[in-house]
Motif scaffolding. Structure first.
Motif, PDB file in Angstrom:
ATOM      1  N   GLN A   7      46.946  52.727   1.502  1.00 46.46           N
ATOM      2  CA  GLN A   7      48.093  52.981   2.381  1.00 46.46           C
ATOM      3  C   GLN A   7      47.634  53.524   3.725  1.00 46.46           C
ATOM      4  O   GLN A   7      48.187  53.184   4.774  1.00 46.46           O
ATOM      5  N   LEU A   8      46.605  54.401   3.697  1.00 48.85           N
ATOM      6  CA  LEU A   8      46.083  54.959   4.941  1.00 48.85           C
ATOM      7  C   LEU A   8      45.511  53.867   5.826  1.00 48.85           C
ATOM      8  O   LEU A   8      45.760  53.830   7.038  1.00 48.85           O
ATOM      9  N   LEU A   9      44.741  52.923   5.237  1.00 47.92           N
ATOM     10  CA  LEU A   9      44.140  51.844   6.017  1.00 47.92           C
ATOM     11  C   LEU A   9      45.212  50.941   6.604  1.00 47.92           C
ATOM     12  O   LEU A   9      45.103  50.487   7.742  1.00 47.92           O
ATOM     13  N   VAL A  10      46.248  50.658   5.830  1.00 45.56           N
ATOM     14  CA  VAL A  10      47.350  49.844   6.357  1.00 45.56           C
ATOM     15  C   VAL A  10      48.006  50.535   7.542  1.00 45.56           C
ATOM     16  O   VAL A  10      48.294  49.918   8.566  1.00 45.56           O
ATOM     17  N   GLY A  17      47.035  48.327  16.254  1.00 48.08           N
ATOM     18  CA  GLY A  17      47.621  47.182  16.940  1.00 48.08           C
ATOM     19  C   GLY A  17      48.865  47.502  17.707  1.00 48.08           C
ATOM     20  O   GLY A  17      49.324  46.683  18.501  1.00 48.08           O
ATOM     21  N   CYS A  18      49.462  48.674  17.488  1.00 46.89           N
ATOM     22  CA  CYS A  18      50.803  48.895  18.017  1.00 46.89           C
ATOM     23  C   CYS A  18      50.947  50.160  18.833  1.00 46.89           C
ATOM     24  O   CYS A  18      52.048  50.695  18.962  1.00 46.89           O
ATOM     25  N   MET A  55      41.929  44.441   7.036  1.00 41.79           N
ATOM     26  CA  MET A  55      43.232  45.028   7.289  1.00 41.79           C
ATOM     27  C   MET A  55      43.766  44.656   8.671  1.00 41.79           C
ATOM     28  O   MET A  55      44.925  44.903   8.978  1.00 41.79           O
ATOM     29  N   GLY A  56      42.896  44.093   9.528  1.00 44.70           N
ATOM     30  CA  GLY A  56      43.305  43.722  10.877  1.00 44.70           C
ATOM     31  C   GLY A  56      43.501  42.227  11.012  1.00 44.70           C
ATOM     32  O   GLY A  56      43.658  41.493  10.032  1.00 44.70           O
ATOM     33  N   HIS A  57      43.484  41.746  12.244  1.00 44.26           N
ATOM     34  CA  HIS A  57      43.707  40.337  12.543  1.00 44.26           C
ATOM     35  C   HIS A  57      42.643  39.841  13.516  1.00 44.26           C
ATOM     36  O   HIS A  57      42.145  40.600  14.348  1.00 44.26           O
ATOM     37  N   ASN A  58      42.306  38.556  13.433  1.00 43.58           N
ATOM     38  CA  ASN A  58      41.683  37.879  14.559  1.00 43.58           C
ATOM     39  C   ASN A  58      42.781  37.593  15.581  1.00 43.58           C
ATOM     40  O   ASN A  58      43.947  37.412  15.225  1.00 43.58           O
ATOM     41  N   HIS A  59      42.403  37.527  16.854  1.00 41.27           N
ATOM     42  CA  HIS A  59      43.400  37.323  17.913  1.00 41.27           C
ATOM     43  C   HIS A  59      43.000  36.156  18.801  1.00 41.27           C
ATOM     44  O   HIS A  59      41.811  35.854  18.964  1.00 41.27           O
ATOM     45  N   ALA A 191      37.761  47.527  14.109  1.00 41.98           N
ATOM     46  CA  ALA A 191      37.177  47.222  15.412  1.00 41.98           C
ATOM     47  C   ALA A 191      37.320  45.735  15.706  1.00 41.98           C
ATOM     48  O   ALA A 191      37.816  44.961  14.876  1.00 41.98           O
ATOM     49  N   VAL A 192      36.897  45.361  16.906  1.00 46.78           N
ATOM     50  CA  VAL A 192      36.745  43.945  17.240  1.00 46.78           C
ATOM     51  C   VAL A 192      35.281  43.702  17.571  1.00 46.78           C
ATOM     52  O   VAL A 192      34.564  44.595  18.021  1.00 46.78           O
TER      53      VAL A 192
END
Length: 205
Positions: A7-10, A17-18, A55-59, A191-192
């Motif tokens: 839950q913490l990572l989410v 991102g926000c 947990m992140g996204h590619n953009h 990170a990216v």
């Protein structure tokens, strides 16, 4: 992984991102939803990194206000960082499984805020790619260009495929080469990657 840690990572992925999206003037279509130009397009692929990368996204970023001039040496490309379209849904769909995860409006706004902050867009609002020389003839050319980003200029070689008046190519650009610190939180947990893939398609008038 425990439920509490998951839950913490989410939550951290969401905050990364926000965070603090800037207010943009409401004049004309928003760059994230504006249609791409019919003749010229420049895209930047940004890839996730860190121990919690999943947990992140590619953009994907699109230069929504790309301007192209054609002097004798070859094309000169210019675009404003503030006008970058962040994760346009139709473009993510074209890029396949690595970009299949949905990105909502709030996440796009947060990504834009982090991007403009990392690149110090207020002080360095424009990116310029200027062709210096071309080597070869026919369908494949080696091109040397000067890329100016974040107030730093670097020369770089890459290969371009030429078909009549249309040219397509891509080049790997490292943010650190332009004194940009790749975005990261919690010591790099999210990170990216430093390396960005820049793809372009141009049509000579």
């Amino acid at each position: 992984m425990t439920t509490t840690r998951r839950q913490l990572l989410v939550m951290l992925a969401t905050l990364a991102g926000c965070s603090s999206p800037p207010r943009l003037p409401a004049t004309g279509p928003h760059p994230d939803t504006a249609p791409a130009a019919a003749d010229n397009e420049l895209r930047v692929l940004v890839f996730r990194a860190g121990a919690a990368a999943r947990m992140g996204h590619n953009h994907v970023l699109r230069a929504a206000d790309l301007r192209v001039d054609w002097p004798a040496a070859g094309p000169v490309l210019r675009f404003r960082l503030a006008a970058l379209a962040v994760d346009p849904p139709e473009l993510r769909a074209r890029l396949g499984a690595a970009f299949a995860s949905p990105v909502d409006d709030e996440a796009r706004a947060g990504t834009r805020a982090n991007l403009l902050k990392a690149l110090d867009a207020a002080a360095h609002p424009e990116v310029v790619v200027r062709t210096l020389q071309q080597v070869g003839e026919g369908p494949r050319r080696a091109v040397e260009a000067e890329i100016t980003l974040h107030g730093v200029s670097r020369r770089q070689w890459f290969v371009v495929a030429v078909d009549g008046r249309r040219a397509r190519g891509e080049v790997v650009v490292r943010q650190s080469d332009f004194d940009v610190q790749p975005f990261a939180v919690l010591g790099g947990l999210l990170a990216v990657q430093d390396a960005l893939v820049v793809q372009f398609e141009l049509l000579q008038p």
